[in-house]
Design a protein around this motif. Structure first.
Motif, PDB file in Angstrom:
ATOM      1  N   ALA A  48       5.319  -5.807 -11.547  1.00  0.00           N
ATOM      2  CA  ALA A  48       4.575  -5.769 -10.285  1.00  0.00           C
ATOM      3  C   ALA A  48       3.097  -5.642 -10.597  1.00  0.00           C
ATOM      4  O   ALA A  48       2.703  -4.970 -11.555  1.00  0.00           O
ATOM      5  N   GLY A  49       2.280  -6.298  -9.797  1.00  0.00           N
ATOM      6  CA  GLY A  49       0.835  -6.191  -9.935  1.00  0.00           C
ATOM      7  C   GLY A  49       0.222  -5.928  -8.581  1.00  0.00           C
ATOM      8  O   GLY A  49       0.855  -6.132  -7.541  1.00  0.00           O
ATOM      9  N   GLY A  50      -1.032  -5.495  -8.585  1.00  0.00           N
ATOM     10  CA  GLY A  50      -1.686  -5.250  -7.308  1.00  0.00           C
ATOM     11  C   GLY A  50      -2.909  -4.392  -7.464  1.00  0.00           C
ATOM     12  O   GLY A  50      -3.300  -4.018  -8.574  1.00  0.00           O
ATOM     13  N   LYS A  51      -3.524  -4.086  -6.336  1.00  0.00           N
ATOM     14  CA  LYS A  51      -4.775  -3.315  -6.342  1.00  0.00           C
ATOM     15  C   LYS A  51      -4.782  -2.350  -5.179  1.00  0.00           C
ATOM     16  O   LYS A  51      -4.373  -2.686  -4.059  1.00  0.00           O
ATOM     17  N   THR A  52      -5.247  -1.140  -5.447  1.00  0.00           N
ATOM     18  CA  THR A  52      -5.394  -0.125  -4.408  1.00  0.00           C
ATOM     19  C   THR A  52      -6.733  -0.289  -3.706  1.00  0.00           C
ATOM     20  O   THR A  52      -7.647  -0.949  -4.204  1.00  0.00           O
ATOM     21  N   GLY A  53      -6.847   0.336  -2.545  1.00  0.00           N
ATOM     22  CA  GLY A  53      -8.106   0.335  -1.810  1.00  0.00           C
ATOM     23  C   GLY A  53      -8.208   1.567  -0.947  1.00  0.00           C
ATOM     24  O   GLY A  53      -7.249   1.925  -0.253  1.00  0.00           O
ATOM     25  N   THR A  54      -9.367   2.229  -0.997  1.00  0.00           N
ATOM     26  CA  THR A  54      -9.617   3.419  -0.172  1.00  0.00           C
ATOM     27  C   THR A  54     -11.029   3.314   0.378  1.00  0.00           C
ATOM     28  O   THR A  54     -11.964   3.030  -0.374  1.00  0.00           O
ATOM     29  N   THR A  55     -11.193   3.536   1.665  1.00  0.00           N
ATOM     30  CA  THR A  55     -12.508   3.363   2.280  1.00  0.00           C
ATOM     31  C   THR A  55     -13.205   4.705   2.453  1.00  0.00           C
ATOM     32  O   THR A  55     -12.640   5.761   2.180  1.00  0.00           O
ATOM     33  N   GLN A  56     -14.446   4.628   2.929  1.00  0.00           N
ATOM     34  CA  GLN A  56     -15.254   5.830   3.087  1.00  0.00           C
ATOM     35  C   GLN A  56     -14.573   6.844   3.990  1.00  0.00           C
ATOM     36  O   GLN A  56     -13.954   6.494   4.992  1.00  0.00           O
ATOM     37  N   SER A  57     -14.720   8.104   3.620  1.00  0.00           N
ATOM     38  CA  SER A  57     -14.161   9.226   4.381  1.00  0.00           C
ATOM     39  C   SER A  57     -12.650   9.134   4.514  1.00  0.00           C
ATOM     40  O   SER A  57     -12.065   9.755   5.405  1.00  0.00           O
ATOM     41  N   TYR A  58     -12.015   8.364   3.642  1.00  0.00           N
ATOM     42  CA  TYR A  58     -10.551   8.236   3.612  1.00  0.00           C
ATOM     43  C   TYR A  58      -9.990   7.743   4.945  1.00  0.00           C
ATOM     44  O   TYR A  58      -8.931   8.167   5.388  1.00  0.00           O
ATOM     45  N   ARG A  59     -10.712   6.804   5.582  1.00  0.00           N
ATOM     46  CA  ARG A  59     -10.234   6.280   6.863  1.00  0.00           C
ATOM     47  C   ARG A  59      -9.096   5.270   6.682  1.00  0.00           C
ATOM     48  O   ARG A  59      -8.223   5.174   7.538  1.00  0.00           O
ATOM     49  N   ASP A  60      -9.142   4.503   5.607  1.00  0.00           N
ATOM     50  CA  ASP A  60      -8.141   3.469   5.370  1.00  0.00           C
ATOM     51  C   ASP A  60      -7.638   3.573   3.939  1.00  0.00           C
ATOM     52  O   ASP A  60      -8.418   3.830   3.011  1.00  0.00           O
ATOM     53  N   ALA A  61      -6.337   3.355   3.788  1.00  0.00           N
ATOM     54  CA  ALA A  61      -5.743   3.331   2.455  1.00  0.00           C
ATOM     55  C   ALA A  61      -4.884   2.075   2.339  1.00  0.00           C
ATOM     56  O   ALA A  61      -4.077   1.783   3.240  1.00  0.00           O
ATOM     57  N   TRP A  62      -5.064   1.334   1.247  1.00  0.00           N
ATOM     58  CA  TRP A  62      -4.393   0.054   1.048  1.00  0.00           C
ATOM     59  C   TRP A  62      -3.689   0.005  -0.301  1.00  0.00           C
ATOM     60  O   TRP A  62      -4.142   0.608  -1.277  1.00  0.00           O
ATOM     61  N   PHE A  63      -2.608  -0.752  -0.332  1.00  0.00           N
ATOM     62  CA  PHE A  63      -2.126  -1.304  -1.592  1.00  0.00           C
ATOM     63  C   PHE A  63      -1.647  -2.714  -1.300  1.00  0.00           C
ATOM     64  O   PHE A  63      -0.810  -2.930  -0.418  1.00  0.00           O
ATOM     65  N   VAL A  64      -2.205  -3.659  -2.036  1.00  0.00           N
ATOM     66  CA  VAL A  64      -1.795  -5.055  -1.921  1.00  0.00           C
ATOM     67  C   VAL A  64      -1.238  -5.460  -3.270  1.00  0.00           C
ATOM     68  O   VAL A  64      -1.958  -5.426  -4.276  1.00  0.00           O
ATOM     69  N   GLY A  65       0.040  -5.810  -3.290  1.00  0.00           N
ATOM     70  CA  GLY A  65       0.684  -6.086  -4.562  1.00  0.00           C
ATOM     71  C   GLY A  65       1.660  -7.235  -4.488  1.00  0.00           C
ATOM     72  O   GLY A  65       1.951  -7.769  -3.412  1.00  0.00           O
ATOM     73  N   PHE A  66       2.202  -7.592  -5.650  1.00  0.00           N
ATOM     74  CA  PHE A  66       3.099  -8.744  -5.713  1.00  0.00           C
ATOM     75  C   PHE A  66       4.018  -8.635  -6.917  1.00  0.00           C
ATOM     76  O   PHE A  66       3.735  -7.915  -7.894  1.00  0.00           O
ATOM     77  N   THR A  67       5.122  -9.342  -6.816  1.00  0.00           N
ATOM     78  CA  THR A  67       5.990  -9.641  -7.951  1.00  0.00           C
ATOM     79  C   THR A  67       6.014 -11.163  -8.077  1.00  0.00           C
ATOM     80  O   THR A  67       5.272 -11.860  -7.403  1.00  0.00           O
ATOM     81  N   GLY A  68       6.897 -11.685  -8.915  1.00  0.00           N
ATOM     82  CA  GLY A  68       7.024 -13.128  -8.996  1.00  0.00           C
ATOM     83  C   GLY A  68       7.661 -13.731  -7.759  1.00  0.00           C
ATOM     84  O   GLY A  68       7.590 -14.948  -7.553  1.00  0.00           O
ATOM     85  N   ASP A  69       8.273 -12.882  -6.916  1.00  0.00           N
ATOM     86  CA  ASP A  69       9.003 -13.372  -5.748  1.00  0.00           C
ATOM     87  C   ASP A  69       8.279 -13.105  -4.435  1.00  0.00           C
ATOM     88  O   ASP A  69       8.325 -13.937  -3.522  1.00  0.00           O
TER      89      ASP A  69
END
Length: 722
Positions: A579-600
């Motif tokens: 699995a691969g992907g990237k995390t994301g966190t915005t100022q003051s912890y308003r938004d939290a992300w993880f966008v990831g993928f496998t081969g499928d």
């Protein structure tokens, strides 16, 4: 050189011109002064003194500020009136039945005109029940009821909470027709202007009919007529007072009061509606007592779960694609997989139930795309009945560091590699000096280390010194990001708002080998005669390459290291699937992300709050990564795994992370682990598909007189080998 005699003559002409100009200017100024003095003397006749002067001063100030207010109102109204462009009643032209990827019916959208009745043909009890509950002064106001709003504010202030709503029925219709449920000041302003606009363009009966036809009524139904059939098994013209009261009670919170889910709550709400009828003077207690004693009974149905957020988005896609078609009563085969949809909903709900209180987060959204572009699951919020606002496709939130993938992809396309070194040191761009998460710097680092540790200065330095902002914006758009991106210097850190759908589409380029994801939710559109009007594989343009194979392989290598050595260790899968992907966190912890993928599959996960309040230090490597792992562990069970381009499978799975101590105590609230049903192997699936194709293309059997044709087909030539 002119003769000496001509020089005095020219001087004389110039002097005359100068005198003319001087005299003209002086006389003009003199006349203007006289004119101004005459005006002043004239207006002195109207000069007032004493208390009259105060009145005139107030009137003058009022006119000034009134003009300013009119200009401000016009500026605020223009965005609202933009929503009315085009055929805003086009939704009533479509009646669509939706099927999942396997052909099972999953829901309906649009209005079947035979089931929509004029207000004069509706039961009087239903009309009165709706007005008594939703808007008692409906026939007395012009879209906004200031008296009702004042009353609601007074009642709420006395109760110390929200007991009554101040929105009129027209305001609710404006929201349903043109706007979303997003709780923003801008939306409320638009709602007010559009309410007045509706009142000016439609009659009261037309507004009431549209409201009754468009409101969500729970159970996947829209409109009172559809709800009557669903809950009571009868036409809306045949319902009695008790049933009318139950339907009228659904408008406030259809998920909470849906009778097929919670019949006692529905009957209690219907009793409140009957009380509203009496208090509003529309009926007497004697007229409603029978309905109180004999509440409505409903058709015995199991709880119906429909992918409503997905269906709303798919319906918009149908209207866009099928607008030129002559027929608007359609059957649509979608791409959704109800097994994966249920797993996605469980992943969001389980994460919120288990950790939501500790992290002070109330909402989540998710989009899952299979390699090839088919949208397999969509979660637009925690509860569709509570809020139909689709946070997966309409909410614009800052992606934070999850946007850095586009910057690094542009760097790889320019010839850099994961081993390329760059300085992690203080940098200033104009008046902006970005800081790293830990307020420290590491000196020379590789791009792999920079993206794995989510260092901020590195992508900013790449954008400033090597790539340029326009190239990053251009690449993100090529990847499939449809939301307009602000081209400013803070873009590398993800300050321009995107949707969850945008991020899922963009990241799906990586497992696709650098080709466009071709995101789609509709496989086929058919009419009721079975004619295929649209087929994605036939009508959609082929995928274009947006990232070179070498750059894609480099990006995939870096992104697959993040769950192993970087900020997304909670996203590493247990079954050994890469699995691969990237995390994301915005100022003051308003938004939290993880966008990831496998081969499928590719999945974008977001958590946050609708009112943009901060969470309790929630990062993309916590709740979003946990939800991603839960979904992908389920999705990757029992299938043939496709490799990620440029990555040699398998990668040894990382150790399972324990939940944070601050939230471990809430594990008893988690949903049970997901178990994917047993699946056919790839070889058996291919064999069955081959046999199905042979049966479909085989010629019909022919029989001759006196001889019975054999019904046994010849065996497939490659069946034995499979």
């Amino acid at each position: 050189m002119p003769p000496p005699a001509e020089l005095p003559k020219k001087r004389h002409i110039l002097l005359r011109i100068d005198a003319f100009i001087d005299s003209t200017v002086w006389h003009t100024g003199f006349r203007l002064a006289e004119w101004w003095e005459d005006i002043t003397i004239f207006f002195r006749r109207f000069r007032v003194r004493g208390w009259k002067r105060a009145v005139f001063e107030l009137l003058g100030e009022g006119m000034t500020w009134g003009t300013v207010g009119a200009v401000v109102l016009l500026a605020l109204a223009l965005p609202a009136f933009q929503e009315t462009k085009g055929n805003w009643l086009a939704q009533s032209d479509f009646a669509v039945t939706f099927l999942d990827r396997y052909g099972n019916e999953i829901g309906h959208r649009g209005i079947i005109h035979e089931d929509s009745f004029p207000v004069d043909e509706l039961p009087d009890t239903l009309v009165k029940a709706v007005l008594a509950t939703e808007d008692r002064r409906f026939f007395d106001h012009w879209g906004i009821d200031f008296l009702g709003l004042t009353r609601a504010m007074t009642v709420n202030a006395r109760a110390g909470g929200v007991v009554q709503g101040g929105s009129t029925l027209t305001q609710q219709l404006a929201k349903n027709l043109f706007l979303s449920n997003e709780r923003t000041f801008e939306r409320k302003i638009k709602e007010a202007f559009l309410s007045v606009w509706l009142e000016c363009n439609l009659s009261k009966k037309e507004i009431l009919r549209l409201y009754l036809d468009r409101a969500y009524m729970g159970g996947g139904t829209f409109g009172a007529a559809a709800a009557s059939q669903f809950y009571f098994g009868k036409a809306i013209t045949d319902i009695n007072l008790a049933e009318s009261a139950m339907l009228a009670g659904l408008f406030k919170a259809p998920a909470r009061y849906a009778p097929h889910v919670n019949l006692p709550a529905a009957r209690a709400r219907a009793n409140e509606v009957l009380t509203n009828l009496v208090q509003g003077g529309l009926m007497t207690e004697g007229q409603v007592v029978a309905a109180r004693l004999h509440p409505a009974s409903v058709v015995d149905r199991a709880e119906v779960t429909a992918p409503d957020f997905f269906l709303d988005w798919a319906f918009d896609e149908v209207q866009r694609i099928a607008a030129p078609f002559a027929q608007h009563s359609l059957i649509v085969r979608t791409t959704i997989d109800m097994g994966l949809q249920q797993a996605a909903e469980d992943a969001i709900e389980s994460s919120l139930r288990q950790y939501g209180e500790s992290y002070r987060v109330k909402q989540g959204a998710l989009v899952m795309i299979e390699n090839g572009g088919a949208v397999r699951a969509m979660v637009g919020g925690r509860d569709y009945g509570e809020s139909q606002f689709n946070r997966a496709t309409k909410a614009l939130r800052q992606p934070g560091s999850s946007f850095k993938a586009y910057t690094y992809a542009a760097a790889m396309e320019k010839g850099m590699t994961p081993e390329t070194t760059i300085s992690d040191a203080p940098i200033t761009w104009g008046r902006w000096s970005p800081q790293n998460y830990g307020r420290s710097f590491s000196g020379k680092v590789t791009l792999l280390s920079a993206i794995a540790r989510s260092i901020n200065t590195v992508p900013v330095r790449l954008a400033k010194e090597t790539l340029g902002i326009p190239r990053i914006v251009e690449l993100a758009k090529a990847f499939g990001v449809e939301t307009p991106i602000r081209p400013d210097k803070t873009i590398p850190l993800g300050t321009s708002e995107l949707t969850v759908m945008d991020q899922a589409t963009g990241y799906a380029v990586f497992p696709a080998g650098g080709l466009q994801a071709r995101r789609h939710g509709l496989s086929q559109i058919l009419n009721y005669d079975g004619d295929v009007l649209y087929d994605f594989n036939r009508d959609a343009p082929p995928a274009q390459r947006v990232l070179s194979e070498k750059a894609t392989a480099s990006m995939n290598y870096m992104l697959t290291q993040i769950p192993i050595i970087g900020t997304a260790r909670k996203a590493a899968l247990d079954n050994g699937v890469v699995a691969g992907g990237k995390t994301g966190t915005t100022q003051s912890y308003r938004d939290a992300w993880f966008v990831g993928f496998t081969g499928d599959y590719t999945a974008a996960v977001w958590f946050g709050n609708d009112d943009y309040t901060s969470t309790n230090n929630m990062t993309g490597g916590s709740l979003p990564a946990i939800a991603f792992k839960r979904l992908m562990d389920y999705a990757e069970t029992g299938i043939d795994h496709r490799p990620i381009p440029g990555i040699a499978p398998p990668v040894a799975p990382s150790k399972k992370e324990k939940p944070p101590a601050a939230v471990a105590k809430t594990e008893e609230n988690a949903l049970p682990p997901l178990v994917r049903p047993r699946m056919l192997s790839g070889d058996v699936t291919r064999l069955l598909k081959s046999l199905a194709t042979r049966f479909e293309t085989a010629p019909p059997l022919e029989s001759t007189p006196g001889k019975v044709a054999s019904a046994t087909p010849e065996p497939a030539p490659d069946a034995a080998s499979n």
